[in-house]
Every structure is written in structure tokens, then in C-alpha cells.
Design a protein around this motif. Structure first.
Motif, PDB file in Angstrom:
ATOM      1  N   ASP A   1      30.551  43.347  53.690  1.00 15.79           N
ATOM      2  CA  ASP A   1      30.602  42.144  54.246  1.00 15.79           C
ATOM      3  C   ASP A   1      31.781  41.182  53.525  1.00 15.79           C
ATOM      4  O   ASP A   1      32.413  40.602  54.337  1.00 15.79           O
ATOM      5  CB  ASP A   1      29.400  41.280  54.190  1.00 15.79           C
ATOM      6  CG  ASP A   1      28.227  41.979  54.949  1.00 15.79           C
ATOM      7  OD1 ASP A   1      28.108  42.121  56.309  1.00 15.79           O
ATOM      8  OD2 ASP A   1      27.407  42.742  54.269  1.00 15.79           O
ATOM      9  N   MET A   2      31.922  41.360  52.365  1.00 20.38           N
ATOM     10  CA  MET A   2      32.843  40.517  51.663  1.00 20.38           C
ATOM     11  C   MET A   2      33.370  41.240  50.447  1.00 20.38           C
ATOM     12  O   MET A   2      32.591  42.124  49.889  1.00 20.38           O
ATOM     13  CB  MET A   2      32.233  39.122  51.006  1.00 20.38           C
ATOM     14  CG  MET A   2      33.176  38.496  50.198  1.00 20.38           C
ATOM     15  SD  MET A   2      32.418  37.338  49.019  1.00 20.38           S
ATOM     16  CE  MET A   2      33.591  36.797  48.089  1.00 20.38           C
ATOM     17  N   ALA A   3      34.513  41.120  50.205  1.00 20.52           N
ATOM     18  CA  ALA A   3      35.239  41.713  48.975  1.00 20.52           C
ATOM     19  C   ALA A   3      35.936  40.504  48.177  1.00 20.52           C
ATOM     20  O   ALA A   3      36.773  39.671  48.814  1.00 20.52           O
ATOM     21  CB  ALA A   3      36.458  42.838  49.446  1.00 20.52           C
ATOM     22  N   PHE A   4      35.601  40.611  47.166  1.00 23.34           N
ATOM     23  CA  PHE A   4      36.023  39.275  46.374  1.00 23.34           C
ATOM     24  C   PHE A   4      37.230  39.571  45.371  1.00 23.34           C
ATOM     25  O   PHE A   4      37.006  40.526  44.448  1.00 23.34           O
ATOM     26  CB  PHE A   4      34.753  38.757  45.482  1.00 23.34           C
ATOM     27  CG  PHE A   4      34.996  37.630  44.585  1.00 23.34           C
ATOM     28  CD1 PHE A   4      36.023  36.776  44.919  1.00 23.34           C
ATOM     29  CD2 PHE A   4      34.150  37.189  43.457  1.00 23.34           C
ATOM     30  CE1 PHE A   4      36.185  35.498  44.108  1.00 23.34           C
ATOM     31  CE2 PHE A   4      34.474  35.974  42.723  1.00 23.34           C
ATOM     32  CZ  PHE A   4      35.516  35.176  43.134  1.00 23.34           C
ATOM     33  N   ASP A   5      38.465  39.144  45.778  1.00 22.97           N
ATOM     34  CA  ASP A   5      39.428  39.414  45.006  1.00 22.97           C
ATOM     35  C   ASP A   5      39.850  38.678  43.762  1.00 22.97           C
ATOM     36  O   ASP A   5      40.409  37.669  43.597  1.00 22.97           O
ATOM     37  CB  ASP A   5      40.819  39.319  45.998  1.00 22.97           C
ATOM     38  CG  ASP A   5      42.169  39.632  45.198  1.00 22.97           C
ATOM     39  OD1 ASP A   5      42.020  40.469  44.134  1.00 22.97           O
ATOM     40  OD2 ASP A   5      43.197  39.438  45.763  1.00 22.97           O
ATOM     41  N   THR A   6      39.433  39.228  42.695  1.00 25.17           N
ATOM     42  CA  THR A   6      39.711  38.375  41.207  1.00 25.17           C
ATOM     43  C   THR A   6      40.982  38.788  40.506  1.00 25.17           C
ATOM     44  O   THR A   6      41.062  38.440  39.421  1.00 25.17           O
ATOM     45  CB  THR A   6      38.114  38.706  40.536  1.00 25.17           C
ATOM     46  OG1 THR A   6      38.160  40.230  40.114  1.00 25.17           O
ATOM     47  CG2 THR A   6      36.964  38.171  41.221  1.00 25.17           C
ATOM     48  N   MET A   7      41.463  40.022  40.867  1.00 28.50           N
ATOM     49  CA  MET A   7      42.502  40.665  40.192  1.00 28.50           C
ATOM     50  C   MET A   7      43.664  41.099  40.903  1.00 28.50           C
ATOM     51  O   MET A   7      44.357  42.106  40.620  1.00 28.50           O
ATOM     52  CB  MET A   7      41.773  41.952  39.529  1.00 28.50           C
ATOM     53  CG  MET A   7      40.570  41.622  38.654  1.00 28.50           C
ATOM     54  SD  MET A   7      39.728  43.108  38.159  1.00 28.50           S
ATOM     55  CE  MET A   7      40.844  43.754  37.215  1.00 28.50           C
TER      56      MET A   7
ATOM     57  N   LYS B   1      35.225  39.653  55.256  1.00 28.96           N
ATOM     58  CA  LYS B   1      36.261  38.775  54.485  1.00 28.96           C
ATOM     59  C   LYS B   1      36.731  39.102  53.208  1.00 28.96           C
ATOM     60  O   LYS B   1      35.850  39.714  52.469  1.00 28.96           O
ATOM     61  CB  LYS B   1      35.564  37.089  54.297  1.00 28.96           C
ATOM     62  CG  LYS B   1      35.172  36.746  55.836  1.00 28.96           C
ATOM     63  CD  LYS B   1      34.489  35.291  55.577  1.00 28.96           C
ATOM     64  CE  LYS B   1      34.190  34.592  56.821  1.00 28.96           C
ATOM     65  NZ  LYS B   1      33.719  33.264  56.637  1.00 28.96           N
ATOM     66  N   ILE B   2      38.000  38.938  52.698  1.00 22.16           N
ATOM     67  CA  ILE B   2      38.557  38.874  51.446  1.00 22.16           C
ATOM     68  C   ILE B   2      38.712  37.545  51.014  1.00 22.16           C
ATOM     69  O   ILE B   2      39.412  36.873  51.549  1.00 22.16           O
ATOM     70  CB  ILE B   2      39.730  39.833  51.596  1.00 22.16           C
ATOM     71  CG1 ILE B   2      39.450  41.206  52.201  1.00 22.16           C
ATOM     72  CG2 ILE B   2      40.350  39.998  50.140  1.00 22.16           C
ATOM     73  CD1 ILE B   2      40.766  42.027  52.402  1.00 22.16           C
ATOM     74  N   ILE B   3      38.052  37.025  49.961  1.00 26.36           N
ATOM     75  CA  ILE B   3      38.201  36.043  49.193  1.00 26.36           C
ATOM     76  C   ILE B   3      38.878  36.235  47.944  1.00 26.36           C
ATOM     77  O   ILE B   3      38.428  36.889  47.389  1.00 26.36           O
ATOM     78  CB  ILE B   3      36.898  35.229  49.150  1.00 26.36           C
ATOM     79  CG1 ILE B   3      35.950  35.030  50.295  1.00 26.36           C
ATOM     80  CG2 ILE B   3      37.186  33.770  48.381  1.00 26.36           C
ATOM     81  CD1 ILE B   3      36.963  34.270  51.568  1.00 26.36           C
ATOM     82  N   SER B   4      40.149  35.438  47.794  1.00 31.13           N
ATOM     83  CA  SER B   4      40.970  35.558  46.783  1.00 31.13           C
ATOM     84  C   SER B   4      41.033  34.442  45.942  1.00 31.13           C
ATOM     85  O   SER B   4      41.087  33.372  46.384  1.00 31.13           O
ATOM     86  CB  SER B   4      42.422  36.225  47.050  1.00 31.13           C
ATOM     87  OG  SER B   4      43.184  36.405  46.284  1.00 31.13           O
TER      88      SER B   4
ATOM     89  N   VAL C   1      28.289  43.352  49.102  1.00 27.68           N
ATOM     90  CA  VAL C   1      29.524  42.688  48.434  1.00 27.68           C
ATOM     91  C   VAL C   1      30.315  43.536  47.437  1.00 27.68           C
ATOM     92  O   VAL C   1      29.518  44.575  46.621  1.00 27.68           O
ATOM     93  CB  VAL C   1      29.090  41.576  47.777  1.00 27.68           C
ATOM     94  CG1 VAL C   1      30.138  40.599  47.290  1.00 27.68           C
ATOM     95  CG2 VAL C   1      28.362  40.603  48.577  1.00 27.68           C
ATOM     96  N   PHE C   2      31.577  43.519  47.557  1.00 23.74           N
ATOM     97  CA  PHE C   2      32.283  44.213  46.249  1.00 23.74           C
ATOM     98  C   PHE C   2      33.247  43.347  45.468  1.00 23.74           C
ATOM     99  O   PHE C   2      33.765  42.170  45.808  1.00 23.74           O
ATOM    100  CB  PHE C   2      33.523  45.211  46.853  1.00 23.74           C
ATOM    101  CG  PHE C   2      34.331  45.608  46.019  1.00 23.74           C
ATOM    102  CD1 PHE C   2      33.770  46.387  44.988  1.00 23.74           C
ATOM    103  CD2 PHE C   2      35.879  45.499  46.059  1.00 23.74           C
ATOM    104  CE1 PHE C   2      34.686  47.258  44.101  1.00 23.74           C
ATOM    105  CE2 PHE C   2      36.628  46.153  44.880  1.00 23.74           C
ATOM    106  CZ  PHE C   2      36.064  46.827  44.277  1.00 23.74           C
ATOM    107  N   ILE C   3      32.809  43.169  44.135  1.00 24.36           N
ATOM    108  CA  ILE C   3      33.332  42.550  43.357  1.00 24.36           C
ATOM    109  C   ILE C   3      33.841  43.283  42.119  1.00 24.36           C
ATOM    110  O   ILE C   3      32.996  43.676  41.254  1.00 24.36           O
ATOM    111  CB  ILE C   3      32.120  41.245  42.585  1.00 24.36           C
ATOM    112  CG1 ILE C   3      31.530  40.588  43.668  1.00 24.36           C
ATOM    113  CG2 ILE C   3      32.640  40.425  41.667  1.00 24.36           C
ATOM    114  CD1 ILE C   3      30.167  39.991  43.290  1.00 24.36           C
ATOM    115  N   PRO C   4      35.249  43.413  42.081  1.00 26.23           N
ATOM    116  CA  PRO C   4      35.876  43.959  40.990  1.00 26.23           C
ATOM    117  C   PRO C   4      35.792  43.252  39.746  1.00 26.23           C
ATOM    118  O   PRO C   4      35.782  42.035  39.630  1.00 26.23           O
ATOM    119  CB  PRO C   4      37.267  44.369  41.599  1.00 26.23           C
ATOM    120  CG  PRO C   4      37.178  43.291  42.509  1.00 26.23           C
ATOM    121  CD  PRO C   4      36.071  43.001  43.371  1.00 26.23           C
TER     122      PRO C   4
END
Length: 354
Positions: A225-231, A246-249, A160-163
Motif C-alpha cells: 500500500d505504501m513504500a517509504f523512501d528514506t534512502m 503511494k511512494i512517500i519520499s 508497508v515497506f520501510i527500508p
């Protein structure tokens, strides 16, 4: 639907302090003030529908709770709301008591006040092992992180990628990914020094210095598996995804689907056209090119989800991350200034009961 914030006069004349605004504005010092307004109360009788503290139709008295607020946390959405950037999808009818805030030791819209009325389905008991300030800092950011990771299909062993790992949502998302979903690898971004140290403490496996490194370049082809678009960086995340990822924004222009799901119904033609024109097509195309998908979601208040996360807080497997803790509602501007600055590491909390 117009959001109304009128609190009827208390039948016994009781009042409370609250942080209010009566117009939109970029400068919180010009539009926010502590005012004395009617204390909310539950009007509806046993088994009968009635009018709630926000002027809308509510369910039965047994389904509502009057909460004495010990602490309230600020969130980026408070800034968005105050700027007027939510008005297109959720128009606001101004009164003398539009109250700021979403997070309390409990949860409610218009929470930066001494009392709030909440639906019983949206709250959970405070874990005994944490303070009221810690409890207040958790609901919105914690549920946002949990529901986003769940929608992203994160499971045991996921990558998981969580910026923005030192931010309010990011700091909880790292912990929830590792402790709740048992992700195998969590990568984040942070500034050197305090931000990086916090992310290491929270359990991140890799931390990219966003000041000197471009994550899009550094992580290209690493098959997350997932990138979390917080920004609002979803358009840069396609090259990070594995096929089917998946990219979840939660940042940037929302989709029509997200608005309708969040509001529980169809939006009007004008709003739909605005959302269509501002849709984040670059993020969608970036995900599609990688054989994955992009999706925007809104957090949904859920007492069940809070209860589940509360068990991890109780055991110390997840911890609240507080940047600024202010004593007293009259000193709220200290917390507002820190959040508005964009430099907070974790959450900004106002203790109503000192």
C-alpha cells in the motif's frame, strides 16, 4: 528567505555554550566548535510583536517558550545543512553563532546549546516514563515517520515497506506503523546481525538483508500500500506497489510542491528552475507505471502530533532507539562522528545536563 541566527546580547549579559559553525564544510572537525554565545531570551512584551532569538519577527511573548536543554539529538539534516546542501532553498547568513541541531527535549532550530526559544505550538510535555535523552531523540525522526505514514494513507491492515529499519527514522517508522496506524504487515531492510535483531525487536514482519538481497527483485509484485523512501530509492519502488499505492519520499531532491508547502509560500525562479531540473522523475514514473503516486514531504513541527505520539511513548508501545549517548556538550564530536559515519543504529544524543 535568508535564515539568520543572530542572538542579541542578553539584557543581563548571560551567556551559554553552543556548538556553532561559521562556514559550510564536509569535515565537521574543521567547522564545528563549542563556543560561548549570548543566551537567548524572549524580547516581545505581553500582547506585542517583537524580535525573537533568531532575529526574525515573532508572535506574542505568551506563545514562546525558553527551554533549558537537557539533551539534544543529531539528525541527517544536520549533516546536509553543514555541507551547505540546504543553501539553495534556505540560504544561511553566517554569524559567529550559527548553532547546529534541530532536536532537543522540546524542539528548535539551532538546538545543540544550553538554551533554546521555541514556539509553544511546536512542543509537548516529555512523557514521565522516559529519560531526557530518549525524549530528545524522538521529535524530528518521530514526526517525520508519523507524518509520512499518515500522508501515505497507512491504516489498519496496510502493507508497508520501510527500508533502513535500523536507522533513526526507520526504527521509529516500523513501530509507529504497527502501533499507531495498526499496519498489518511491515517489511524492512537491514544488515545482518545487530541491525536485523533490532528490526525484529521493533516488530518488523519481514527483514531483507540488503547486503545480499535486492529488495526491488525480492519484493516485486507484492502489492504494498505504501513504500517509504528514506534512502533515495524511490525509483526502485514502483514494482512493489499495488494499484493506487503511494511512494512517500524524504530523501533525495525535493519537489517544488514540497518546498513551497514546507516554506509556506512560493519559491523564487532560480530555485524553482533548480528543483525542476533535479526533480526525481524516475521515482514519479516508477509510481505512475504501477498506477500509484510519488510524493516528497517535509516534516512540519507540531506539538499536537508530538502529544499524540507521546502517549504511545508513555505506555511503552513505542520506544526511543539510541545508538550513541554522549555526556556533556564539550564531547559532542563523539556523537557527530557516529552519525556522519552512516553506521548508527538509532539516534545519536548529546546530554547537555549530565
Amino acid at each position: 528567505m535568508v535564515t539568520t541566527n543572530t542572538i542579541p546580547t542578553h539584557p543581563e549579559g548571560k551567556t551559554m555554550k553552543a556548538v556553532c559553525f561559521s562556514s559550510f564544510g564536509k569535515d565537521p572537525k574543521k567547522v564545528l566548535e563549542v563556543k560561548t554565545i549570548p543566551r537567548p531570551f524572549i524580547i516581545s512584551g505581553d500582547g506585542d510583536d517583537g524580535e525573537g532569538n533568531d532575529g526574525t519577527t515573532t508572535t506574542t511573548k505568551s506563545q514562546l517558550l525558553l527551554i533549558k536543554v537537557h539533551a539534544c539529538a543529531l539528525n541527517p539534516i544536520d549533516k546536509i545543512r553543514l555541507n551547505g546542501d540546504l543553501a539553495a532553498v534556505k540560504p544561511e547568513q553566517f554569524t559567529d553563532n550559527n548553532v547546529l541541531g534541530y532536536d532537543v527535549s522540546g524542539m528548535a532550530y539551532g538546538a545543540l546549546s544550553e538554551y533554546v526559544v521555541c514556539s509553544a505550538t511546536e512542543v509537548a510535555l516529555k512523557p514521565t516514563s522516559i529519560s531526557f535523552a530518549e525524549a530528545a531523540s524522538f521529535p524530528l525522526a518521530g514526526l517525520t515517520a508519523y507524518q509520512s505514514l499518515k500522508r501515505g494513507g497507512v491504516k489498519e491492515g496496510s502493507k508497508v515497506f520501510i527500508p533502513g529499519g535500523a536507522g533513526g527514522v526507520g526504527s521509529l517508522a516500523i513501530q509507529i506503523a504497527k502501533s499507531v496506524f495498526k499496519a498489518g504487515y511491515v517489511c524492512t531492510t537491514a544488515s545482518p546481525g545487530q541491525g536485523t535483531e533490532l528490526c525484529q525487536e521493533l516488530g518488523a514482519d519481514r527483514i531483507i538483508d540488503y547486503r545480499s538481497e535486492d529488495f526491488e527483485t525480492v519484493l516485486k509484485g507484492e502489492d504494498f500500500d505504501m513504500a517509504f523512501d528514506t534512502m533515495h530509492q524511490g525509483d526502485k519502488m514502483g514494482t512493489l506497489l499495488k494499484k493506487g499505492g503511494k511512494i512517500i519520499s524524504i530523501s533525495g531532491p525535493p519537489s517544488i510542491e514540497a518546498i513551497e508547502e514546507g516554506m509556506g509560500g512560493s519559491v523564487g525562479f532560480v530555485v524553482k528552475m533548480l528543483l525542476f531540473l533535479t526533480r526525481n522523475r524516475k521515482a514519479e514514473k516508477a509510481a505512475e507505471k504501477a498506477g500509484g503516486s510519488w510524493e516528497y514531504i517535509f516534516m512540519k513541527p507540531s506539538g499536537d502530533d508530538l502529544k499524540k505520539l507521546g502517549a504511545f511513548l508513555e505506555r511503552g508501545e513505542i520506544k526511543a532507539v539510541i545508538d550513541t549517548e554522549v555526556d556533556g556538550i564539550d564531547n559532542f564530536m563523539t556523537a557527530v562522528d557516529k552519525l556522519w559515519s552512516g553506521r548508527s543504529k538509532g539516534k545519536c544524543v548529546i546530554k547537555i545536563i549530565v
